[in-house]
Design a protein around this motif. Structure first.
Motif, PDB file in Angstrom:
ATOM      1  N   ALA A 139     -57.297 -23.533 105.746  1.00 56.31           N
ATOM      2  CA  ALA A 139     -57.725 -23.250 104.375  1.00 56.31           C
ATOM      3  C   ALA A 139     -59.108 -22.636 104.449  1.00 56.31           C
ATOM      4  O   ALA A 139     -60.026 -23.203 105.044  1.00 56.31           O
ATOM      5  N   ALA A 140     -59.239 -21.468 103.859  1.00 57.18           N
ATOM      6  CA  ALA A 140     -60.523 -20.770 103.850  1.00 57.18           C
ATOM      7  C   ALA A 140     -61.106 -20.839 102.452  1.00 57.18           C
ATOM      8  O   ALA A 140     -60.423 -20.623 101.461  1.00 57.18           O
ATOM      9  N   SER A 141     -62.384 -21.162 102.382  1.00 58.20           N
ATOM     10  CA  SER A 141     -63.074 -21.209 101.093  1.00 58.20           C
ATOM     11  C   SER A 141     -64.262 -20.258 101.128  1.00 58.20           C
ATOM     12  O   SER A 141     -64.759 -19.903 102.180  1.00 58.20           O
ATOM     13  N   SER A 142     -64.693 -19.869  99.931  1.00 57.74           N
ATOM     14  CA  SER A 142     -65.792 -18.907  99.865  1.00 57.74           C
ATOM     15  C   SER A 142     -67.116 -19.590 100.161  1.00 57.74           C
ATOM     16  O   SER A 142     -67.198 -20.801 100.284  1.00 57.74           O
ATOM     17  N   ASN A 181     -70.800 -30.886 101.649  1.00 59.76           N
ATOM     18  CA  ASN A 181     -69.827 -31.775 102.266  1.00 59.76           C
ATOM     19  C   ASN A 181     -68.442 -31.697 101.647  1.00 59.76           C
ATOM     20  O   ASN A 181     -67.588 -32.504 101.949  1.00 59.76           O
ATOM     21  N   MET A 182     -68.224 -30.748 100.758  1.00 67.34           N
ATOM     22  CA  MET A 182     -66.948 -30.625 100.065  1.00 67.34           C
ATOM     23  C   MET A 182     -66.379 -29.224 100.255  1.00 67.34           C
ATOM     24  O   MET A 182     -67.125 -28.270 100.434  1.00 67.34           O
ATOM     25  N   PRO A 183     -65.043 -29.105 100.182  1.00 68.92           N
ATOM     26  CA  PRO A 183     -64.469 -27.754 100.194  1.00 68.92           C
ATOM     27  C   PRO A 183     -64.986 -26.959  99.004  1.00 68.92           C
ATOM     28  O   PRO A 183     -65.392 -27.525  97.991  1.00 68.92           O
ATOM     29  N   ARG A 184     -64.959 -25.653  99.115  1.00 70.11           N
ATOM     30  CA  ARG A 184     -65.482 -24.787  98.061  1.00 70.11           C
ATOM     31  C   ARG A 184     -64.368 -23.942  97.463  1.00 70.11           C
ATOM     32  O   ARG A 184     -63.266 -23.893  97.974  1.00 70.11           O
ATOM     33  N   ASN A 185     -64.708 -23.235  96.387  1.00 70.45           N
ATOM     34  CA  ASN A 185     -63.758 -22.366  95.715  1.00 70.45           C
ATOM     35  C   ASN A 185     -63.250 -21.290  96.658  1.00 70.45           C
ATOM     36  O   ASN A 185     -63.986 -20.787  97.491  1.00 70.45           O
ATOM     37  N   ILE A 186     -61.980 -20.896  96.486  1.00 74.60           N
ATOM     38  CA  ILE A 186     -61.439 -19.855  97.357  1.00 74.60           C
ATOM     39  C   ILE A 186     -61.924 -18.466  96.950  1.00 74.60           C
ATOM     40  O   ILE A 186     -61.923 -17.554  97.763  1.00 74.60           O
ATOM     41  N   PHE A 187     -62.324 -18.301  95.707  1.00 73.10           N
ATOM     42  CA  PHE A 187     -62.844 -17.041  95.179  1.00 73.10           C
ATOM     43  C   PHE A 187     -61.875 -15.902  95.536  1.00 73.10           C
ATOM     44  O   PHE A 187     -60.668 -16.092  95.514  1.00 73.10           O
ATOM     45  N   PHE A 188     -62.355 -14.716  95.850  1.00 74.12           N
ATOM     46  CA  PHE A 188     -61.477 -13.578  96.107  1.00 74.12           C
ATOM     47  C   PHE A 188     -61.009 -13.473  97.553  1.00 74.12           C
ATOM     48  O   PHE A 188     -60.033 -12.793  97.842  1.00 74.12           O
ATOM     49  N   HIS A 189     -61.708 -14.134  98.489  1.00 73.34           N
ATOM     50  CA  HIS A 189     -61.406 -13.933  99.904  1.00 73.34           C
ATOM     51  C   HIS A 189     -60.781 -15.140 100.591  1.00 73.34           C
ATOM     52  O   HIS A 189     -60.304 -15.020 101.707  1.00 73.34           O
TER      53      HIS A 189
END
Length: 181
Positions: A36-39, A46-54
């Motif tokens: 899982a890739a996040s922006s 310490n938390m996953p981030r929004n996926i945004f456009f990429h």
């Protein structure tokens, strides 16, 4: 060498402005990984981030030498603010992936599709899903913690402004869900 040394698995050079927030390995093919890739914007350290456009889900079938994106924000409700919290792979049918996100649970049954754009995703539970587990020795039973009502801070995923939290389960691979009492 038990983690003594580490090497880049290609994500720094092949993913557009994204970082890995979750990784998962195919249960029978050691060369195939999912991530899982996040922006780089939003969220805390310490938390996953929004996926945004990429961001989204990436796959490698050669131990990280080459990566291809098999899901992006358009597969997750067309929402760039979606946060991916977890990926679960079906050990009996490894082409089936479940993805727990801030906009629901998404499922694919063709993660092994050779053309990345042909991997199809469906939303099997709406809401903010923070965790997802598959029952050991029963690939049809899933458990999740979720909020089915909209969160007041949707940009922040499931971390604030969300209630009530529910425990839900499915006994048919996510086709139907019940409250766990």
């Amino acid at each position: 060498n038990s983690g003594t040394t580490w090497q880049n698995a290609g994500s720094d050079s092949q993913w557009k402005r994204s970082g890995c927030s979750y990784a998962l390995f195919h249960p029978t093919d050691y060369k195939t990984w999912y991530a899982a890739a996040s922006s780089a914007s939003g969220g805390s350290e310490n938390m996953p981030r929004n996926i945004f456009f990429h961001g989204g889900i990436h796959r490698t079938s050669d131990e990280g030498v080459n990566w291809e994106q098999i899901a992006d924000y358009t597969d997750f409700g067309n929402n760039i603010w979606t946060i991916i919290y977890k990926i679960v792979i079906d050990p009996v049918n490894p082409e089936t992936l479940y993805v727990a996100t801030s906009s629901g649970i998404y499922k694919t049954t063709n993660s092994d599709e050779t053309i990345p754009n042909n991997v199809s995703w469906s939303n099997i539970l709406s809401g903010c899903v923070y965790d997802l587990e598959m029952r050991p020795n029963n690939n049809q039973t899933l458990y999740t913690t979720c909020v089915t009502a909209p969160c007041s801070n949707s940009w922040d995923g499931c971390t604030s402004g969300c209630s009530p939290w529910l425990l839900k389960y499915s006994q048919d691979g996510g086709n139907t869900w019940n409250d766990l009492s």
